[in-house]
Write a protein that holds these residues in place. Structure first.
Motif, PDB file in Angstrom:
ATOM      1  N   ARG B 303      -5.652  31.342 -26.093  1.00 16.44           N
ATOM      2  CA  ARG B 303      -5.639  29.887 -26.217  1.00 16.44           C
ATOM      3  C   ARG B 303      -4.544  29.423 -27.175  1.00 16.44           C
ATOM      4  O   ARG B 303      -3.812  28.491 -26.887  1.00 16.44           O
ATOM      5  CB  ARG B 303      -6.999  29.406 -26.722  1.00 16.44           C
ATOM      6  N   TYR B 304      -4.487  30.091 -28.316  1.00 14.23           N
ATOM      7  CA  TYR B 304      -3.467  29.733 -29.311  1.00 14.23           C
ATOM      8  C   TYR B 304      -2.246  30.609 -29.099  1.00 14.23           C
ATOM      9  O   TYR B 304      -2.140  31.690 -29.682  1.00 14.23           O
ATOM     10  CB  TYR B 304      -4.007  29.920 -30.730  1.00 14.23           C
ATOM     11  N   THR B 305      -1.363  30.156 -28.243  1.00 14.23           N
ATOM     12  CA  THR B 305      -0.153  30.937 -27.967  1.00 14.23           C
ATOM     13  C   THR B 305       0.756  30.908 -29.193  1.00 14.23           C
ATOM     14  O   THR B 305       0.612  30.078 -30.087  1.00 14.23           O
ATOM     15  CB  THR B 305       0.628  30.333 -26.793  1.00 14.23           C
ATOM     16  N   TRP B 306       1.700  31.813 -29.192  1.00 11.65           N
ATOM     17  CA  TRP B 306       2.706  31.915 -30.255  1.00 11.65           C
ATOM     18  C   TRP B 306       3.369  30.558 -30.473  1.00 11.65           C
ATOM     19  O   TRP B 306       3.488  30.074 -31.610  1.00 11.65           O
ATOM     20  CB  TRP B 306       3.744  32.962 -29.841  1.00 11.65           C
ATOM     21  N   THR B 307       3.792  29.928 -29.369  1.00 15.90           N
ATOM     22  CA  THR B 307       4.479  28.634 -29.457  1.00 15.90           C
ATOM     23  C   THR B 307       3.574  27.560 -30.054  1.00 15.90           C
ATOM     24  O   THR B 307       3.979  26.807 -30.937  1.00 15.90           O
ATOM     25  CB  THR B 307       4.952  28.195 -28.054  1.00 15.90           C
ATOM     26  N   ARG B 308       2.351  27.522 -29.592  1.00 16.44           N
ATOM     27  CA  ARG B 308       1.445  26.496 -30.100  1.00 16.44           C
ATOM     28  C   ARG B 308       1.178  26.669 -31.585  1.00 16.44           C
ATOM     29  O   ARG B 308       1.153  25.693 -32.347  1.00 16.44           O
ATOM     30  CB  ARG B 308       0.123  26.573 -29.319  1.00 16.44           C
ATOM     31  N   LEU B 309       1.007  27.911 -32.005  1.00 11.51           N
ATOM     32  CA  LEU B 309       0.785  28.176 -33.427  1.00 11.51           C
ATOM     33  C   LEU B 309       2.019  27.778 -34.241  1.00 11.51           C
ATOM     34  O   LEU B 309       1.910  27.135 -35.278  1.00 11.51           O
ATOM     35  CB  LEU B 309       0.470  29.659 -33.654  1.00 11.51           C
ATOM     36  N   GLN B 310       3.185  28.164 -33.744  1.00 15.03           N
ATOM     37  CA  GLN B 310       4.409  27.839 -34.488  1.00 15.03           C
ATOM     38  C   GLN B 310       4.590  26.329 -34.620  1.00 15.03           C
ATOM     39  O   GLN B 310       5.030  25.844 -35.660  1.00 15.03           O
ATOM     40  CB  GLN B 310       5.628  28.451 -33.802  1.00 15.03           C
ATOM     41  N   ARG B 311       4.267  25.605 -33.558  1.00 12.00           N
ATOM     42  CA  ARG B 311       4.393  24.138 -33.654  1.00 12.00           C
ATOM     43  C   ARG B 311       3.453  23.597 -34.716  1.00 12.00           C
ATOM     44  O   ARG B 311       3.825  22.749 -35.530  1.00 12.00           O
ATOM     45  CB  ARG B 311       4.051  23.498 -32.309  1.00 12.00           C
ATOM     46  N   ALA B 312       2.215  24.081 -34.712  1.00  8.09           N
ATOM     47  CA  ALA B 312       1.246  23.617 -35.715  1.00  8.09           C
ATOM     48  C   ALA B 312       1.773  23.915 -37.125  1.00  8.09           C
ATOM     49  O   ALA B 312       1.628  23.105 -38.039  1.00  8.09           O
ATOM     50  CB  ALA B 312      -0.103  24.288 -35.488  1.00  8.09           C
ATOM     51  N   LEU B 313       2.419  25.066 -37.264  1.00  4.42           N
ATOM     52  CA  LEU B 313       2.892  25.468 -38.594  1.00  4.42           C
ATOM     53  C   LEU B 313       4.106  24.656 -39.030  1.00  4.42           C
ATOM     54  O   LEU B 313       4.261  24.346 -40.213  1.00  4.42           O
ATOM     55  CB  LEU B 313       3.167  26.975 -38.617  1.00  4.42           C
ATOM     56  N   VAL B 314       4.963  24.286 -38.086  1.00  5.27           N
ATOM     57  CA  VAL B 314       6.051  23.364 -38.433  1.00  5.27           C
ATOM     58  C   VAL B 314       5.452  22.039 -38.895  1.00  5.27           C
ATOM     59  O   VAL B 314       5.875  21.465 -39.903  1.00  5.27           O
ATOM     60  CB  VAL B 314       7.001  23.113 -37.244  1.00  5.27           C
ATOM     61  N   HIS B 315       4.445  21.581 -38.182  1.00  3.80           N
ATOM     62  CA  HIS B 315       3.837  20.298 -38.557  1.00  3.80           C
ATOM     63  C   HIS B 315       3.180  20.381 -39.930  1.00  3.80           C
ATOM     64  O   HIS B 315       3.195  19.423 -40.697  1.00  3.80           O
ATOM     65  CB  HIS B 315       2.844  19.859 -37.484  1.00  3.80           C
ATOM     66  N   LEU B 316       2.635  21.551 -40.231  1.00  2.00           N
ATOM     67  CA  LEU B 316       2.060  21.748 -41.559  1.00  2.00           C
ATOM     68  C   LEU B 316       3.167  21.692 -42.625  1.00  2.00           C
ATOM     69  O   LEU B 316       3.028  21.020 -43.645  1.00  2.00           O
ATOM     70  CB  LEU B 316       1.329  23.093 -41.606  1.00  2.00           C
ATOM     71  N   LEU B 317       4.277  22.366 -42.350  1.00  2.00           N
ATOM     72  CA  LEU B 317       5.400  22.361 -43.303  1.00  2.00           C
ATOM     73  C   LEU B 317       5.955  20.953 -43.507  1.00  2.00           C
ATOM     74  O   LEU B 317       6.389  20.609 -44.597  1.00  2.00           O
ATOM     75  CB  LEU B 317       6.544  23.239 -42.795  1.00  2.00           C
TER      76      LEU B 317
END
Lengths: 407, 407
Positions: B303-317
């Motif tokens: 469910r949480y693909t690499w891309t989806r996780l990375q996007r969430a982490l950019v948004h966190l940053l």
């Protein structure tokens, strides 16, 4: 077992500190020395040169028997709250007969007497303090002035409340008085190097400030050697070789820049010690500052002293908001005691105290889930991020692996 | 002046991209090529290998006439919103006759037809998409399946909506349709290297993924040389020599660790793309992860693909919270156009467009104070913090000094 409490930072532990430990034991006749020590961030709003585990070990190798961590939320506050937190730890542990601290004055009577008067929060003093603060004076300066103008109005002579260790000592007395503690305060006169002396003043004694400067600015740990016990020197070398030291603010500056990049002004204003529009001043100053030092120099004023700014910035790094701080209810007493290390004698003392304790004695981070303790963990993690990346990754979760240091 | 719009990331600009620019000009008969380019963070939720100024220059040296920055808030979203943002930029600029993009299919008719049907948001499709997403499918996968099961139910043959550039192209068509735009979409077949091919497949053509790997993993920029224009190669070398490249997630990992150290779970859950309890998964995974890659590997699921996780982490940053995102009202059209660079021809085109514009054309960061633009500035600053400290300090305020690149 008779026990004496002391309050320390050991940044790093030097010959003067070792002398203070020995004297504290002597003058109080104690069997056990219990130190309450700041963790990774210190009262002046700075990261410690070496981490708390290494500093606890320095202490244990020079006569301290138990090292308790002053919770991070107290460690980076003004003298009043810092002293309150430290005394609350000793009070919570119990079994402590005396607290012994160095002071410029070396006399306890005037401190006890003044503490007794201040404990009643006399309006004559309060009003003068408020006024001095409103004039933009720093807290220590305003405090000293308010005490002496208030005394003058009563026809009383001035007291030496403008010296940092006198102020701290007075606040230990005041905190104990307010807690109705049975712990008896004792002071010994600080000899040799003044707190702020930048250069060594003796062949064996130099202030911690002078020692830090030798290491940080000259980049020469060996230059420090004459001024610290050999046990301290060995630990400093080990920490330097492991790339964990010397830590300093510049290493944490990228994390700070990140906060200024992504937080709105009102989010910065929500941080403890960011008052009276300081957020705007900080946001302006940080815009073109190539280093932490340049940033602070640009932000500093008479009202916003270096120390006050640094404390606000530690709170920003730890995300200690005013809301959260209020909810922590720091005047309610400490809700746990974190043990950083002990000697065999210290262990025996803790074993005896354990059955009388009203709060948990924490030897493993996983034992406790408490919002005040969460800030100790934050402080440890944020500090670790100042190490080089590979070291940071390995150290960042250390709190959950590290048992108390045993010497 | 006839103008064609293209949407690019150029991470980095290689021979295949240069071919695409030339072909776009040819097939549309355009005089001017206007590129909408992601800034420092890309659609897959990654920092670009080299910063946006260097990438804009690469583009201008290979036939692009104007480079506009896709606002950061659109750049790290799924295909639908990414495409919407890019088309909104071209529409706001105006004077654009066609948009030309590469696709695996190379045929525009099915995209236009499908876009027309999807524009009405048919419930048969919507329900299938919701269901597929609820099953834990990633967005691209769920989208492709929903389209084709919905078509099958109507007796229609399947369409190639499972290939990344087809999906993106379809969303360009859909966005233009929804805007009632007069811009005509045109597609050219992507030749040679597939988007995700990890190894070079031709003597002169390699995917951007393969090129990044050669540089990052083999640490050899010269190995990249056959696959990129000489102009790109010179810029990559310059950026590497200035210690500004290659940028990658590991360099930003300390900033991420800091966020996980000081934010409460509910504060992480407030970030865009942190949904369905992902905050707890992230907090668990980060606890012992020595590197960004190890962290992502620990957090990743179907469910949480690499891309989806990375996007969430950019948004966190970037601290892009759901509240803030809602307030930005990203579907209302772009409120400004940020110019990263232009050629002489591009400058003439911009000059002619200027009097028709409803939104400011921003050539200096200080010209605009807008909450959407604030995220572009955040992105630039956060990216700069991935440089070595001395470089970071110098670059961190670059947005306020840097004029558009002129070639």
């Amino acid at each position: 077992m008779r026990a004496v409490g002391i309050v320390v930072e050991y940044n790093p532990m030097h010959n003067g500190h070792a002398y203070h430990v020995a004297r504290s034991r002597d003058v109080t006749g104690a069997d056990v020395v219990v130190a309450v020590m700041s963790g990774n961030f210190l009262q002046r709003g700075e990261p410690a040169l070496v981490n708390k585990w290494a500093r606890a070990e320095m202490a244990l190798r020079q006569g301290v028997d138990v090292v308790l961590e002053l919770p991070a939320v107290y460690a980076t506050q003004n003298a009043e709250l810092f002293a309150w937190g430290a005394m609350a730890c000793l009070e919570a542990l119990g079994g402590i007969d005396t607290v012994c601290f160095g002071s410029e004055s070396g006399a306890i009577d005037w401190m006890l007497e003044l503490a007794e008067r201040l404990a009643e929060e006399p309006e004559g003093f309060r009003a003068r303090l408020r006024e001095a603060l409103a004039q933009g004076m720093s807290f220590p300066k305003a405090f000293g002035q308010a005490v002496n103008t208030w005394r003058a109005a009563q026809g009383l002579p001035p007291l030496p409340v403008d010296q940092p260790n006198n102020i701290l000592g007075l606040h230990y007395c005041l905190a104990l008085r307010r807690m109705n503690s049975a712990i008896r305060p004792v002071t010994i006169r600080r000899e040799k190097a003044g707190y702020h002396d930048a250069a060594p003043t003796d062949k064996r004694i130099a202030s911690a400030t002078a020692i830090r400067r030798l290491w940080l600015e000259a980049g020469r740990l060996d230059a420090v050697r004459p001024y610290v016990p050999e046990t301290t020197y060995a630990i400093l070398r080990r920490e330097e070789e492991a790339a964990r030291a010397p830590m300093h603010w510049e290493r944490l500056y990228p994390l700070l820049l990140h906060q200024f990049a992504v937080l709105e002004a009102d989010e910065i204003a929500a941080i403890v010690d960011v008052d009276e529009g300081l957020e705007h001043r900080l946001l302006r100053a940080v815009r073109t500052a190539p280093s932490f030092e340049a940033f602070l120099r640009a932000a500093k004023t008479k009202r916003y002293t270096w120390t006050r700014l640094q404390r606000a910035l530690v709170h920003l790094l730890l995300r200690l908001t005013k809301d959260r701080f209020r909810a922590l209810d720091v005047r309610a007493g400490v809700p746990y005691l974190r043990v950083l290390g002990f000697t065999a004698r210290g262990r025996e003392f803790l074993r005896r105290r354990k059955k009388h304790l009203a709060v948990p004695l924490v030897t493993r981070a996983s034992q406790l889930d408490h919002p005040l303790f969460a800030f100790d963990l934050r402080a440890a993690r944020v500090y670790a991020l100042g190490y080089p990346p590979e070291v940071a990754a390995a150290e960042w979760n250390r709190e959950f692996r590290q048992p108390p240091v045993q010497v």
